[in-house]
Scaffold this motif. Structure first.
Motif, short mmCIF file in Angstrom:
data_model
loop_
_atom_site.label_atom_id
_atom_site.label_comp_id
_atom_site.label_asym_id
_atom_site.label_seq_id
_atom_site.Cartn_x
_atom_site.Cartn_y
_atom_site.Cartn_z
N HIS A 1 39.30 13.33 51.27
CA HIS A 1 39.95 14.05 52.37
C HIS A 1 40.61 15.29 51.82
N LEU A 2 40.28 16.44 52.40
CA LEU A 2 40.84 17.71 51.95
C LEU A 2 42.05 18.07 52.80
N ASP A 3 43.15 18.39 52.14
CA ASP A 3 44.38 18.80 52.82
C ASP A 3 44.53 20.32 52.73
N TYR A 4 45.48 20.83 53.52
CA TYR A 4 45.79 22.26 53.46
C TYR A 4 46.32 22.62 52.07
N TYR A 5 46.08 23.84 51.65
CA TYR A 5 46.38 24.28 50.29
C TYR A 5 47.82 24.77 50.17
N ALA A 6 48.39 24.58 49.00
CA ALA A 6 49.71 25.13 48.70
C ALA A 6 49.58 26.64 48.48
N PRO A 7 50.66 27.40 48.73
CA PRO A 7 50.59 28.86 48.56
C PRO A 7 50.14 29.29 47.17
N GLU A 8 50.57 28.58 46.12
CA GLU A 8 50.17 28.98 44.78
C GLU A 8 48.66 28.79 44.55
N ASP A 9 48.08 27.75 45.15
CA ASP A 9 46.63 27.56 45.04
C ASP A 9 45.89 28.66 45.80
N LEU A 10 46.40 29.00 46.97
CA LEU A 10 45.78 30.09 47.74
C LEU A 10 45.88 31.41 46.99
N ALA A 11 47.00 31.64 46.31
CA ALA A 11 47.14 32.87 45.53
C ALA A 11 46.08 32.96 44.44
N ARG A 12 45.78 31.82 43.79
CA ARG A 12 44.73 31.82 42.77
C ARG A 12 43.36 32.11 43.40
N ILE A 13 43.13 31.56 44.57
CA ILE A 13 41.86 31.80 45.26
C ILE A 13 41.73 33.27 45.63
N VAL A 14 42.80 33.85 46.16
CA VAL A 14 42.76 35.27 46.54
C VAL A 14 42.56 36.14 45.30
N ALA A 15 43.24 35.81 44.21
CA ALA A 15 43.08 36.59 42.98
C ALA A 15 41.65 36.53 42.47
N ARG A 16 41.05 35.34 42.50
CA ARG A 16 39.66 35.20 42.05
C ARG A 16 38.72 35.99 42.96
N SER A 17 38.93 35.88 44.27
CA SER A 17 38.07 36.59 45.22
C SER A 17 38.21 38.10 45.05
N ALA A 18 39.45 38.57 44.79
CA ALA A 18 39.66 40.00 44.59
C ALA A 18 38.92 40.49 43.35
N THR A 19 38.88 39.67 42.32
CA THR A 19 38.14 40.04 41.11
C THR A 19 36.65 40.15 41.41
N LEU A 20 36.12 39.18 42.16
CA LEU A 20 34.70 39.21 42.50
C LEU A 20 34.35 40.38 43.40
N LEU A 21 35.29 40.75 44.28
CA LEU A 21 35.07 41.88 45.16
C LEU A 21 35.41 43.21 44.51
N GLU A 22 35.87 43.15 43.26
CA GLU A 22 36.24 44.35 42.50
C GLU A 22 37.32 45.14 43.23
N VAL A 23 38.34 44.41 43.69
CA VAL A 23 39.47 45.01 44.39
C VAL A 23 40.68 45.01 43.47
N GLU A 24 41.32 46.15 43.34
CA GLU A 24 42.54 46.23 42.52
C GLU A 24 43.71 45.69 43.34
N THR A 25 44.46 44.77 42.76
CA THR A 25 45.55 44.10 43.48
C THR A 25 46.82 44.08 42.64
N THR A 26 47.92 43.75 43.29
CA THR A 26 49.17 43.43 42.61
C THR A 26 49.55 42.00 42.97
N ARG A 27 50.43 41.41 42.17
CA ARG A 27 50.85 40.03 42.43
C ARG A 27 51.50 39.89 43.79
#
Length: 363
Positions: A190-216
């Motif tokens: 059973h998959l539960d909703y994600y914690a903010p820190e896990d979502l931040a890692r997902i967004v950071a990984r996706s930004a890298t794949l999309l070649e988007v420059e980001t800040t924390r």
């Protein structure tokens, strides 16, 4: 490698897993956002560890693993996990859905074309037709199907042996699965909703794949408004990227994230236009409720199913909405979020009737 379509409406998604290459375009990037291996899958640590154990044991036995059932709200990674299972086993994956299988013959056509060790992913498995479910019982347990030839008294059942395979079922409503089908899955996660820190890692990984420059700070702003759902986080990232390319020199920082999300009607708590419309109708038009679902849906200009399945789960989980036998009611958090003062009768959970003869909530 190209993706192969079949006449039975299923398709082989091996190309997505084994060879993600292709043109450097938007569709390629969107497909690339899915993690390819279990080690890359952020969040859901318990399910990830349990599933890793099941797959490793199957590899050591050199045999297909038990059938896997994944349940949970939409957008949490059930499809990604199914593809990861195939990738970890180094096997192709066939993808279809419950609504596409309305006859036993549809399922028989898919099962009879599976190769040994192949993964069959059934999305929304709870929506399969009952005759197909009954055929799936036998296929999952004994790896055979009975094909009926002819009609009436002269009908004959011909057993068809199947090579060992693994079914991965995904459902957003596990309670609708019949017990005999649910019991045939060796592993249920059973998959539960994600914690903010896990979502931040997902967004950071996706930004890298999309070649988007980001800040924390920009990443955290997106993660905090994503309602605990990776699918929403990735969608918001792409919209913020668009805004940053036009207005912020392509950098997804805190200011660009806030401005973009405000433009797309996503507030600080992740509520969108529909969510706020439901709360606004409850508080301004109906005095906080309770009010029936159909009446509430008419007030916001949506179908009752849309309000119930899209808006309600998050509003109830976050404590903005209360479901009672007499209808939906706004909580004190809803009034506060809208910047309104609740009437005396609606302050707290008092005055919300549980039902006739069942008493009331007490403050």
């Amino acid at each position: 490698m190209t993706m192969t379509d079949y006449d039975d409406e299923s398709y082989d998604a091996t190309a997505r897993i084994v060879d993600p290459g292709g043109a450097d375009d938007e569709r390629h990037f969107e497909a690339a956002l899915r993690p390819r291996r279990l080690a890359d899958f952020a969040g859901q640590p318990r399910v990830r560890d349990q599933l890793g154990l099941v797959l490793e044991a199957a590899r050591r036995r050199d045999a297909p693993p038990d059938h896997v059932l994944l349940s949970g709200p939409p957008g949490l990674g059930k499809t990604s996990l199914a593809m990861i299972i195939a990738a970890e086993l180094e096997q192709p994956i066939r993808i279809t859905s419950g609504p596409a299988i309305q006859h036993a013959g549809d399922l028989a056509a898919i099962l009879s074309s599976l190769a040994e060790g192949e993964v069959l992913f059934l999305d929304e498995i709870h929506r399969m037709a009952r005759p197909a479910e009954e055929m799936l019982y036998l296929a999952m347990e004994d790896f055979r199907v009975d094909v009926v030839v002819g009609k009436g008294p002269g009908a004959t059942a011909i057993p068809l042996e199947l090579p060992p395979f693994t079914v991965v079922g995904a459902t957003t409503r596990a309670g609708l699965l019949p017990a005999p089908l649910r019991d045939r899955f060796g592993f249920t996660g059973h998959l539960d909703y994600y914690a903010p820190e896990d979502l931040a890692r997902i967004v950071a990984r996706s930004a890298t794949l999309l070649e988007v420059e980001t800040t924390r700070q920009g990443i955290e702003e997106i993660a905090g408004r994503s309602r605990g759902t990776p699918r929403i986080a990735n969608r918001l990232l792409r919209r913020v990227r668009d805004y940053a390319q036009v207005h912020a020199e392509g950098i997804v920082d805190h200011q660009a994230s806030r401005a973009a999300l405000e433009l797309f009607d996503v507030d600080e708590r992740g509520l969108d236009r529909l969510d706020r419309g439901v709360l606004d109708a409850l508080c301004r038009r109906f005095g906080g409720g309770p009010v029936g679902l159909t009446t509430l849906a008419v007030a916001v200009g949506e179908e009752p199913d849309t309000v119930e399945t899209v808006a309600e789960p998050y509003l109830v989980r976050e404590g903005y909405l209360i479901r009672t036998p007499r209808g939906r009611a706004a909580s004190p958090m809803a009034w506060e979020h809208l910047g309104l003062t609740p009437p005396v009768a609606s302050q707290g959970y008092a005055q919300l009737p549980l039902g006739e003869g069942e008493g009331r909530f007490q403050t």
